[in-house]
Design a protein around this motif. Structure first.
Motif, mmCIF file in Angstrom:
data_model
loop_
_atom_site.group_PDB
_atom_site.id
_atom_site.type_symbol
_atom_site.label_atom_id
_atom_site.label_comp_id
_atom_site.label_asym_id
_atom_site.label_seq_id
_atom_site.Cartn_x
_atom_site.Cartn_y
_atom_site.Cartn_z
ATOM 1 N N SER A 1 97.922 82.196 67.200
ATOM 2 C CA SER A 1 97.739 82.430 68.629
ATOM 3 C C SER A 1 97.202 83.819 68.923
ATOM 4 O O SER A 1 96.559 84.041 69.958
ATOM 5 C CB SER A 1 99.056 82.212 69.379
ATOM 6 O OG SER A 1 100.054 83.090 68.899
ATOM 7 N N LYS B 1 96.563 76.186 63.119
ATOM 8 C CA LYS B 1 97.815 76.248 63.882
ATOM 9 C C LYS B 1 98.719 75.082 63.515
ATOM 10 O O LYS B 1 99.934 75.247 63.331
ATOM 11 C CB LYS B 1 97.523 76.238 65.389
ATOM 12 C CG LYS B 1 98.778 76.234 66.245
ATOM 13 C CD LYS B 1 98.465 76.300 67.733
ATOM 14 C CE LYS B 1 98.235 77.713 68.179
ATOM 15 N NZ LYS B 1 98.184 77.840 69.653
ATOM 16 N N ASP C 1 104.332 78.568 68.709
ATOM 17 C CA ASP C 1 104.114 79.074 67.357
ATOM 18 C C ASP C 1 105.441 79.444 66.733
ATOM 19 O O ASP C 1 106.342 79.936 67.399
ATOM 20 C CB ASP C 1 103.209 80.318 67.373
ATOM 21 C CG ASP C 1 101.803 79.956 67.801
ATOM 22 O OD1 ASP C 1 101.355 78.870 67.430
ATOM 23 O OD2 ASP C 1 101.173 80.753 68.509
#
Length: 372
Positions: free
Chosen positions: A196, A222, A371
């Motif tokens: 991120s 991700k 995250d």
């Protein structure tokens, strides 16, 4: 990057496989297979996610421009998929290896039974020392059930087979501070701890043969890193550097570290495998309880809903800003949630007498979309 790499997923895109004069680049395919064979010799299991069916089909049909409509893309992919797998198989045979074609559509990972079946099939192939060659099933997938790009597919496959490393081969050296084609001072970022933090650096354009750019590669990174899988962006021209993985010789590219708090098992499927059927918006108190306190979602914190679903389907959970904060298996249908939103649990149970718990989405069946 850990030297204990024993299972890798290698993703190669159309830009690496397409010959400048059209069709497939036999030299590129030979390079991929040579590296896979060498890794196998070092006891590293390899799963290949390969684009190229459309490019191969265009070469066979003499087309210069990639079809834009779904039917045209599917028709060209149908022609090219056989060509693609034949080229890989022929090269693998020269190294005494066997390849297996696996075509996946989004629904194969969206339904839990199909997800586990795909997982079992891949595990069996690896135990048989076969090289799985995976591509999206372009020829039959409807647009709503397409992965959209093989970068995302490769990340989901990495989670499916519990890979130690996802390798995304591309036409650049990795992620740069700025666009290196426009800025001569752009610097390669060799290691990233949190995806991120670098998403704003991505530019979206791919080549005329591909469907993705750096944006899709960061999306894949991700997903994979949330699974606890390190991800390497590597220039295809450096593919031979992968042979140093087992000797702790890191290739020159961008390595994304696995998240500290990784998703496992069912939570992986909820977050990225299953298809969400709608969304539930919650108030600030409920959002704080879900994200900060690890609580389940109760009816009292629900503001509104969007979409239609039945019990036990997957829904997105958003905050008042519209940001997705979680995803989970909902215990009530969309109509039932509309009836009980904002109510205390006692009142909810009076309205829906056959419901025997107070959680609309239980914590055990929920994944935070943050995250790690």
């Amino acid at each position: 990057m850990s030297p204990e790499v024993r299972r890798v997923v290698i993703k190669v895109g159309s830009s690496s496989l397409n010959h400048p004069e059209g069709g497939l680049d036999d030299h590129a395919i030979n390079e991929i297979v040579t590296v896979i064979a060498a890794l196998k010799h070092k006891d590293v299991e390899c799963v290949l996610v390969s684009s190229g069916a459309v490019a191969a089909g265009m070469g066979q049909l003499g087309l210069q421009v990639r079809p834009r409509d779904l039917a045209g893309k599917q028709a060209v992919a149908a022609v090219g998929q056989g060509v693609l797998i034949e080229r890989y198989s022929r090269n693998l045979e020269r190294h005494g290896l066997v390849g297996a074609q696996i075509l996946l559509s989004r629904i194969d990972l969206a339904e839990a039974a199909r997800y586990h079946n795909a997982q079992n099939t891949l595990e069996k192939l690896l135990r048989l020392h076969v090289i799985p060659i995976i591509n999206e099933n372009d020829t039959v997938a409807v647009e709503e059930l397409c992965f959209g790009d093989n970068d995302s597919l490769s990340a989901l496959v990495a989670g499916l087979v519990h890979a130690d490393l996802l390798i995304i081969l591309t036409d650049v050296d990795g992620l740069y501070t700025t666009n290196p084609k426009k800025d001569p001072l752009a610097q390669l970022i060799e290691e990233v701890t949190e995806v991120s933090a670098v998403e704003s650096m991505a530019s979206g354009a791919g080549t005329s043969m591909g469907t993705g750019g750096m944006v899709t590669k960061l999306r894949a990174a991700k997903i994979a890193t949330r699974f606890g899988i390190g991800t390497l962006l590597l220039n295809f021209t450096r593919i031979r550097e992968l042979l140093g993985l087992t000797e702790s010789q890191a290739p020159i590219g961008t390595y994304f570290q696995p998240a500290k708090h990784r998703l496992a098992g069912r939570k992986r499927w909820i977050a990225y495998g299953g298809l969400s059927e709608g969304s539930i918006q919650v108030d600030d108190g409920a959002a704080k309880a879900l994200v900060g306190e690890g609580k389940s979602l109760l009816a009292k914190g629900i503001i509104t809903t969007e979409g239609t679903w039945e019990r036990k389907e997957i829904v997105r959970i958003t905050n008042l800003k519209g940001e997705e904060i979680a995803r989970g298996v909902v215990e009530l249908s969309s109509d039932e949630v509309q009836l009980v939103k904002g109510l205390h649990s006692e009142k909810m149970l009076q309205i829906i007498p056959d419901f025997d718990c107070e959680e609309v989405v239980h914590r055990d069946n929920m994944t935070l979309m943050l995250d790690g």
